[in-house]
Motif scaffolding. Structure first.
Motif, short mmCIF file in Angstrom:
data_model
loop_
_atom_site.label_atom_id
_atom_site.label_comp_id
_atom_site.label_asym_id
_atom_site.label_seq_id
_atom_site.Cartn_x
_atom_site.Cartn_y
_atom_site.Cartn_z
N CYS A 178 70.22 10.04 -20.79
CA CYS A 178 68.79 10.52 -20.13
C CYS A 178 68.01 9.29 -20.29
O CYS A 178 67.61 8.85 -21.33
CB CYS A 178 68.26 11.74 -20.96
SG CYS A 178 66.53 12.18 -20.39
N ASP B 47 64.75 9.40 -20.08
CA ASP B 47 63.42 9.65 -20.80
C ASP B 47 63.67 9.56 -22.22
O ASP B 47 62.72 9.13 -22.89
CB ASP B 47 62.99 10.93 -20.35
CG ASP B 47 61.91 10.96 -19.19
OD1 ASP B 47 61.75 9.81 -18.44
OD2 ASP B 47 61.41 12.08 -18.79
N CYS B 48 64.63 10.21 -22.73
CA CYS B 48 64.62 10.41 -24.05
C CYS B 48 65.83 9.83 -24.83
O CYS B 48 66.14 9.94 -25.97
CB CYS B 48 64.79 11.89 -24.44
SG CYS B 48 66.07 12.81 -23.89
N HIS C 218 65.12 17.58 -19.14
CA HIS C 218 64.85 16.23 -18.08
C HIS C 218 66.03 16.39 -17.07
O HIS C 218 67.10 16.23 -17.54
CB HIS C 218 64.64 15.03 -18.77
CG HIS C 218 63.78 14.88 -19.89
ND1 HIS C 218 64.05 14.12 -21.14
CD2 HIS C 218 62.54 15.24 -19.92
CE1 HIS C 218 62.94 14.40 -21.84
NE2 HIS C 218 61.95 15.00 -21.30
N GLU D 112 66.43 18.15 -23.50
CA GLU D 112 65.30 18.33 -23.50
C GLU D 112 64.73 19.11 -22.17
O GLU D 112 63.56 18.98 -21.99
CB GLU D 112 64.37 16.98 -23.88
CG GLU D 112 65.11 16.40 -25.08
CD GLU D 112 64.17 17.19 -26.25
OE1 GLU D 112 63.20 17.50 -26.30
OE2 GLU D 112 65.04 17.17 -27.33
N CYS E 151 69.44 17.16 -19.22
CA CYS E 151 69.71 16.69 -20.90
C CYS E 151 69.16 18.01 -21.77
O CYS E 151 68.37 18.96 -21.15
CB CYS E 151 68.83 15.56 -21.48
SG CYS E 151 66.98 15.72 -21.74
ZN LIG Z 1 65.88 13.88 -21.85
#
Ligand SMILES: [Zn+2]
Length: 128
Positions: free
Chosen positions: A40, A42-43, A31, A29, A27
């Motif tokens: 994603c 995570d985010c 990840h 970010e 992604c």
């Molecule tokens: Zn992410």
């Protein structure tokens, strides 16, 4: 919210390995994920793109299966391992080495093989 990987994306990912162009998805970010997914975890970013996987991974954990479930009985004994390829971890079968000689930290390459029992495609690690 969780999202289960789609079978089609997993098949595409295996196709990428067979074509000599293995990838993971990342992604914005940074990840990294495998198997490929659309969001994603995570985010929550939906802006995922493909990045090339490193040529070589490192075995993080491994287990020798001597008595397999009927689904994989012709494969036994075999070694399953989790290997770290850059930012992602991949689960696969270790081949081309005696099970007792598999160690954490071993460098392995990634390819696609077949299950002995079912003929299904499977992720295979080979020592480099
Ligand atoms: Zn992410």
């Amino acid at each position: 919210m969780t999202e289960t990987p789609l079978n089609g994306e997993y098949d595409d990912w295996l196709d990428g390995i067979e074509a000599g162009e293995p990838y993971y998805v990342e992604c914005s970010e940074g990840h990294g994920w495998l198997p490929p997914r659309r969001v994603c975890p995570d985010c929550g970013s939906r802006d995922l793109h493909e990045e090339p996987l490193p040529d070589s991974g490192e075995i993080a954990t491994h287990t020798t299966i001597t008595v397999a479930t009927p689904q994989f009985e012709d494969d036994a004994p075999y070694v399953t391992a989790i290997a770290d390829f850059g930012p992602v971890s991949i689960t696969g079968l270790v081949r081309g080495v005696d099970p007792k000689d598999v160690s954490m930290g071993d460098a392995v390459g990634l390819e696609v093989g077949e299950r002995e029992t079912t003929g299904e495609r499977a992720v295979v690690f080979r020592p480099r």
